[in-house]
Design an enzyme around this catalytic site. Structure first.
Site, PDB file in Angstrom:
ATOM      1  N   ASP A 148      -2.396  86.120  73.177  1.00  0.00           N
ATOM      2  CA  ASP A 148      -2.161  86.367  74.592  1.00  0.00           C
ATOM      3  C   ASP A 148      -3.194  87.370  75.101  1.00  0.00           C
ATOM      4  OD1 ASP A 148      -1.153  87.142  77.132  1.00  0.00           O
ATOM      5  OD2 ASP A 148       0.886  86.650  76.500  1.00  0.00           O
ATOM      6  N   THR A 222      -6.497  73.754  67.654  1.00  0.00           N
ATOM      7  CA  THR A 222      -5.132  74.101  68.042  1.00  0.00           C
ATOM      8  C   THR A 222      -4.848  73.491  69.409  1.00  0.00           C
ATOM      9  OG1 THR A 222      -5.478  76.123  69.339  1.00  0.00           O
ATOM     10  CG2 THR A 222      -5.535  76.356  66.943  1.00  0.00           C
ATOM     11  N   ARG A 223      -3.584  73.449  69.767  1.00  0.00           N
ATOM     12  CA  ARG A 223      -3.245  72.886  71.074  1.00  0.00           C
ATOM     13  C   ARG A 223      -3.727  73.787  72.200  1.00  0.00           C
ATOM     14  NH1 ARG A 223       2.189  74.654  72.820  1.00  0.00           N
ATOM     15  NH2 ARG A 223       2.972  76.185  71.328  1.00  0.00           N
TER      16      ARG A 223
END
Length: 245
Positions: A148, A222-223
């Site tokens: 994040d 990764t997504r």
């Protein structure tokens, strides 16, 4: 962009944030997800020993046919697709994944069940306490992928990367062990480079100007990366090696 200059001796050392910032749970879990959470997670969960005892990470993998040849940690594994792919590709490596977001944990549990992975363990709490209880020089690799970014200036203290967290990662890495960081946020990449540059135990492994644009060897993606590319954001891949003690 972050304007801190690397190597400034008058820059205060950043202390780690002890509180976890973020959601613990998102969408409502379905039947199979609830079942995995209740039945599968307890056997895979990494619990800390009582008191201030140090955790032996090699003892976390009794289901593996032999003791792990190496130990990796992924901090904030999201949906677990990278961790599951690495575990399947490297069955002799014991991999610990730390992720407090329940919906991400259940996705990894589904992959573990579907692929019959025996070399994965899960810490479903903030990773800070786990790092503090690991012995020196016990890990061969640490991943921090698309964390994040907390983009607002007042939120930046919440970012996982800090002087203190990098020092802790350097402590638990073996000599030559790797810390791999990926982000699609330029500001966070710059933030990480600045703090790694003033971390005396980590060395950036880049050899030319294109290295930071190249995915790591054996990279499954990764997504989050897929979303970034679809949105036109270019990922950055940073790798640091632990200097000899």
């Amino acid at each position: 962009m972050d304007t801190d200059a690397p190597g400034r001796s008058d820059h205060p050392v950043e202390e780690p944030e002890r509180a976890f910032f973020g959601r613990r749970k998102g969408k409502r879990l379905r039947g199979q997800q609830e079942r995995r959470l209740a039945e599968l997670l307890p056997s895979l969960r990494v619990d800390l020993p009582p008191g201030d005892a140090i955790l032996d990470p090699r003892a976390l993998f009794p289901a593996m046919p032999a003791p792990p040849e190496a130990l990796w940690l992924e901090i904030g594994f999201g949906g677990g697709e990278h961790l599951a792919a690495q575990a399947a590709a490297h069955p002799a490596v014991g991999i610990i994944g730390a992720e407090p977001f329940v919906n991400g944990v259940v996705k990894l549990l589904a992959a573990i069940e579907a692929r019959a992975l025996r070399n994965v363990r899960i810490r479903d709490e903030d990773v800070t306490a786990l790092l503090a209880r690991l012995p020196d020089a016990c890990l061969d690799r640490v991943y921090l992928l698309y964390p994040d970014p907390w983009p607002k200036r007042r939120q930046r203290k919440r970012r996982f990367v800090s002087d203190a967290s990098l020092a802790e990662i350097g402590r638990v890495l073996k000599d030559g062990g790797l810390f791999r960081f990926a982000s699609d946020i330029d500001d966070y990449a710059g933030w990480t480079l600045v703090r790694a540059a003033r971390c005396p135990v980590l060395a950036w492994t880049a050899r030319d100007a294109r290295d930071w644009t190249r995915p790591f060897p054996g990279w499954p993606g990764t997504r989050y990366e897929a979303k970034a590319l679809e949105a036109g954001r270019r990922p950055t891949y940073l790798e640091f090696a632990r200097r000899p003690r």
